[in-house]
Design an enzyme around this catalytic site. Structure first.
Site, PDB file in Angstrom:
ATOM      1  N   GLY A 241       0.780  -1.219   0.000  1.00 17.03           N
ATOM      2  CA  GLY A 241       0.000   0.000   0.000  1.00 17.03           C
ATOM      3  C   GLY A 241       0.813   1.271   0.000  1.00 17.03           C
ATOM      4  O   GLY A 241       0.497   2.235  -0.721  1.00 17.03           O
TER       5      GLY A 241
ATOM      6  N   ASP B 178       3.548   1.831  -1.344  1.00 15.80           N
ATOM      7  CA  ASP B 178       4.220   2.050  -2.627  1.00 15.80           C
ATOM      8  C   ASP B 178       3.251   2.468  -3.733  1.00 15.80           C
ATOM      9  O   ASP B 178       3.555   3.366  -4.533  1.00 15.80           O
ATOM     10  CB  ASP B 178       4.935   0.778  -3.079  1.00 15.80           C
ATOM     11  CG  ASP B 178       6.200   0.493  -2.278  1.00 15.80           C
ATOM     12  OD1 ASP B 178       6.643   1.405  -1.548  1.00 15.80           O
ATOM     13  OD2 ASP B 178       6.721  -0.620  -2.381  1.00 15.80           O
TER      14      ASP B 178
ATOM     15  N   ARG C 139      -0.626   2.171  -3.561  1.00 14.49           N
ATOM     16  CA  ARG C 139      -2.067   2.225  -3.308  1.00 14.49           C
ATOM     17  C   ARG C 139      -2.717   3.423  -3.980  1.00 14.49           C
ATOM     18  O   ARG C 139      -3.763   3.316  -4.614  1.00 14.49           O
ATOM     19  CB  ARG C 139      -2.360   2.252  -1.814  1.00 14.49           C
ATOM     20  CG  ARG C 139      -3.862   2.256  -1.508  1.00 14.49           C
ATOM     21  CD  ARG C 139      -4.214   2.683  -0.091  1.00 14.49           C
ATOM     22  NE  ARG C 139      -3.424   2.019   0.904  1.00 14.49           N
ATOM     23  CZ  ARG C 139      -2.518   2.650   1.667  1.00 14.49           C
ATOM     24  NH1 ARG C 139      -2.304   3.955   1.495  1.00 14.49           N
ATOM     25  NH2 ARG C 139      -1.839   1.983   2.584  1.00 14.49           N
TER      26      ARG C 139
ATOM     27  N   GLY D 286      -2.313 -10.525  12.845  1.00 19.03           N
ATOM     28  CA  GLY D 286      -2.102 -11.948  13.052  1.00 19.03           C
ATOM     29  C   GLY D 286      -1.112 -12.528  12.077  1.00 19.03           C
ATOM     30  O   GLY D 286      -0.539 -11.850  11.241  1.00 19.03           O
TER      31      GLY D 286
ATOM     32  N   GLU E 255       0.521 -13.867   0.846  1.00 27.62           N
ATOM     33  CA  GLU E 255      -0.429 -13.893  -0.273  1.00 27.62           C
ATOM     34  C   GLU E 255       0.194 -14.538  -1.509  1.00 27.62           C
ATOM     35  O   GLU E 255      -0.447 -15.358  -2.179  1.00 27.62           O
ATOM     36  CB  GLU E 255      -0.886 -12.462  -0.586  1.00 27.62           C
ATOM     37  CG  GLU E 255      -1.845 -11.889   0.435  1.00 27.62           C
ATOM     38  CD  GLU E 255      -2.109 -10.413   0.230  1.00 27.62           C
ATOM     39  OE1 GLU E 255      -2.882  -9.852   1.031  1.00 27.62           O
ATOM     40  OE2 GLU E 255      -1.551  -9.817  -0.727  1.00 27.62           O
TER      41      GLU E 255
END
Length: 784
Positions: free
Chosen positions: A58, A60, A62, A90, A124
């Site tokens: 984000g 960099d 977003r 988490g 991810e």
């Protein structure tokens, strides 16, 4: 398998088509339930909830590149999940994020300088790799290298290597190893590098590629379809998808014959060979489907054509354009072969053969081994066995009829001429209504009623599909279409042409249009062919929808009833009164009630009484005379151009000849099969005669010398005149048609012989009356 479009639509006007096909090629909502339906997010079935999952750092990207890409994708109708790793807490991926990853089809990680500093971004990427590895090729990753190089992501430089090491204390060596392996795998995938490109250019490329990917699906074929393997193989043979040329193929045929279904089957079989595919169907667009921003980018037709070329000219694409009806549509949607990359295939379906004549040659240099023009494939009727199987699938949900229904099923399939649309519609009707009525009625009675109902014309859905072609005709073309449907199916075109020409219906133009619209065909024997359902459509129009419902009367009982009324009816133009074993007299009052009659077909009928000035508009009389005695008076056929007395029982002393003395416009006299004639009548009054048929007059000995004064006579047919010994001198332009059974002596003078062109086997030469009369040009008859 990439796809250029998953939505198929019609344009509300012809001018909208280039914009629409471009929208097909550049942005579309995902369609999975049907490639012809548009699905909202809520409609997406289990399996995918998102087309695209965006993974980015984000801090960099977003508020710059990622935001622009997100908007570009959503405007194009792509459903995007945009993650924000800064909101995550988490160590484990779960909840909405896990669901989004699992339920997305395409993953786009945007690799930037600080991407690897985020543990969420690394998790991810690792999860993306895991999901794609288990998807059997249904999911994929499209990386974007924003301000880093692929080597950075491959861990060949210190940028990502050092960033990952910072996570070791919190997540351990195993996690780091998993992330590193994932990064290296993704970095080896084909993606985009921003270096040398502007944001706008790169976003355009990404959106286009995503749209290709998210719609990589087969189009839906009807659920109970029966494949016609022979026709599919014939089409595939024409396409030859392994060759690098660009080919256009037009699949044509009558409405309801199965053009679209065949195109879909072929599309599904070969789509994996192409970089991009698009199936554009001629359906009405859903309101609000097209986003306003992209639509506004396309200013006009020329702009739309420019964008189509820009999107496709370097890609090997498969495009199917369903149900084109004008040449301009193909010009504006698919243009020229150099609009598309090597190996591309452009398929379209049409009823209008004129579309096949569209010029698609390269607008620049010639392409090596490029076929000239558009390839054509005509869809044929289903074989009976396949049509019966299709019927049973819809009517019984099985491949064959149950006990007691075979004969009825067979009769219905044959009655509709194996037309797939009609087979499906009627079978589905019987399936629905049989299950509803089975508790109270014998289903076979319903089937029998349905079979009888078909005599009234095609079912509504079939009729609506066929009416499209009819409604596009001009008025005089409609008149000719209705004439053929009611009277001239499977008949030689020569005499109808002459009548229509005399009525100023412009038959050459009209027949060309009817053939182009796949409403009729003209066979090698020059006979009209019309599909049974198209013929029934024409007859339904006459009975139910035509403004002058009684203009054509072809059913014997209807004709008897009409004549019996003796009431003036200005509408009746064409009437047939033929029935084996039935005889009837026509009296003056009956014809006086039909002042606009132009065609009259009779068998076993006698004229009795004075008919002075009662048949002034009659152009064509087809009369099979059963009795030699002629009882009518003053029945002057002043407008007659065709007189067909074939198979009549007239003799040399028939008094009827005197009634034709005023017939100065007669062009055709047909005495075929008048087996009692030994000599012909005097032809002096028939100064306009062009075609004289004496074929099969087996007792004919003498042809009256007046035939030599007929300067316009083109053809004299004397085939089978076995006793004919001599011919009078003929005009030099007259051609004689004869065969081996013609009994002319061989002692005729050379001057007479110079006016004869012999044809010993007319049928084998494939020459029809139409050829002889000049409808398709005068033949050069040769001895066979």
């Amino acid at each position: 398998m990439p796809v250029l479009s998953g939505f198929v639509g019609d344009c509300s006007s012809e001018q909208d088509r280039p914009q629409m096909v471009l929208r097909q090629l550049t942005r579309v909502k995902k369609s999975r339930r049907s490639s012809e339906a548009t699905l909202s997010v809520e409609d997406v079935p289990p399996g995918y909830e998102y087309d695209v999952f965006l993974s980015f750092r984000g801090s960099d990207t977003r508020n710059n590149f990622t935001d622009c890409l997100y908007r570009g994708l959503t405007i194009a109708g792509v459903h995007v999940f945009r993650d924000n790793e800064e909101l995550r807490v988490g160590k484990e991926i779960g909840g909405e994020l896990l669901k989004a990853l699992d339920k997305s089809q395409i993953y786009i990680p945007i690799f930037s300088q600080n991407y690897a500093t985020s543990s969420w971004c690394l998790r991810e990427v690792a999860h993306m790799v895991e999901c794609t590895s288990k998807s059997n090729g249904k999911k994929e990753i499209l990386p974007i290298f924003y301000d880093v190089s692929p080597d950075d992501v491959k861990l060949k430089t210190k940028l990502y290597k050092k960033a990952i090491l910072r996570h070791k204390k919190k997540f351990g060596s195993d996690a780091l190893k998993w992330w590193e392996e994932a990064l290296v795998k993704v970095a080896h995938l084909k993606g985009w590098n921003l270096k040398g490109k502007g944001h706008g250019e790169l976003i355009e490329l990404v959106v286009g590629e995503v749209l290709c990917k998210i719609n990589a699906r087969n189009v839906d074929v009807p659920e109970y379809w029966v494949e016609d393997h022979h026709q599919i193989e014939d089409i595939l043979e024409k396409l030859e998808v392994d060759f690098d040329d660009v080919r256009f193929l037009g699949i044509h045929g009558v409405g309801g014959i199965g053009k679209t279904a065949l195109a879909k089957v072929v599309f599904n079989k070969i789509s994996s060979h192409f970089e991009g595919v698009c199936f554009l169907s001629n359906k009405k667009l859903l309101a609000g489907f097209v986003g306003p921003v992209i639509a506004d980018l396309i200013k006009d037709i020329g702009d739309g054509m420019k964008w189509i070329k820009r999107v496709c000219h370097t890609k090997k694409v498969l495009i199917v354009l369903d149900d084109l009806d004008k040449r301009d549509q193909l010009k504006k949607l698919a243009g020229k072969i150099d609009w598309f990359g090597l190996g591309s295939r452009i398929i379209f379906t049409t009823r209008n053969l004129e579309v096949l004549k569209t010029r698609v040659e390269s607008s620049s240099e010639e392409v090596l081994n490029q076929p000239k023009g558009i390839l054509a494939y005509e869809v044929h009727e289903m074989e009976f066995g396949e049509a019966l199987q299709l019927f049973c699938k819809h009517a019984f949900r099985r491949d064959s009829p149950p006990k007691g229904y075979y004969q009825l099923a067979k009769k219905i399939v044959r009655r509709v001429g194996m037309l797939p649309l009609a087979v499906e519609v009627i079978a589905s009707f019987l399936y629905c209504h049989s299950s509803f009525l089975e508790q109270h009625f014998d289903n076979q009675k319903l089937w029998e009623d349905t079979l009888k109902k078909l005599d009234d014309g095609p079912f509504t859905d079939v009729r609506d599909a066929l009416m499209t072609s009819y409604e596009g005709l001009e008025n005089k073309q409609k008149e000719i279409f209705l004439d053929i449907a009611c009277f001239f199916t499977n008949e030689d075109l020569t005499y109808p042409f002459i009548m229509w020409d005399d009525c100023n219906y412009y038959p050459h133009n009209a027949i060309s249009v009817l053939c182009q619209q796949s409403l009729i065909k003209v066979g090698q024997d020059k006979k009209f062919w019309m599909h049974d359902q198209v013929r029934d459509l024409g007859r339904h129009i006459m009975r139910e929808e035509y403004p002058r419902k009684f203009s054509r009367v072809w059913i014997y009982n209807d004709a008897i009833e009409l004549l019996g009324r003796k009431q003036t009816n200005q509408d009746v133009e064409v009437l047939s009164l033929t029935s084996d074993g039935c005889s009837r007299d026509i009296v003056p009052e009956e014809l006086a009630a039909l002042p606009n009659l132009r065609f009259l077909r009779l068998k076993g009928i006698k004229f009795i009484g004075n008919f002075e000035n009662l048949v002034l508009k009659l152009c064509w009389l087809s009369w099979e005379v059963m009795h030699n005695k002629f009882c009518a008076e003053d029945i002057h056929f002043v407008s007659l151009v065709v007189l067909d007395l074939s198979r009549s029982n007239i003799e040399d002393n028939w008094d009827g000849w005197s009634q034709f003395q005023m017939t100065k416009n007669l062009k055709v006299l047909d005495l075929t099969g008048c087996t009692k004639l030994t000599r012909t009548p005097d032809f002096s009054d028939f100064v306009s005669l062009e075609l004289l048929i004496l074929s099969g007059c087996v007792k004919l000995i003498t042809i009256d010398s007046s035939v030599g004064r007929l300067e316009l006579l083109k053809t004299l047919n004397i085939e089978g005149c076995v006793y004919l010994e001599q011919l009078p001198a003929l005009h030099s332009s007259t051609q004689i048609v004869r065969d081996r059974n013609t009994g002319l002596k061989r002692t005729m003078t050379e001057s007479f012989m110079s006016g004869i062109t012999e044809n010993l086997n007319l049928t084998c030469c494939g020459v029809s009356l139409a050829d002889l009369w000049g409808v398709t040009g005068r033949p050069s008859l040769q001895r066979s």
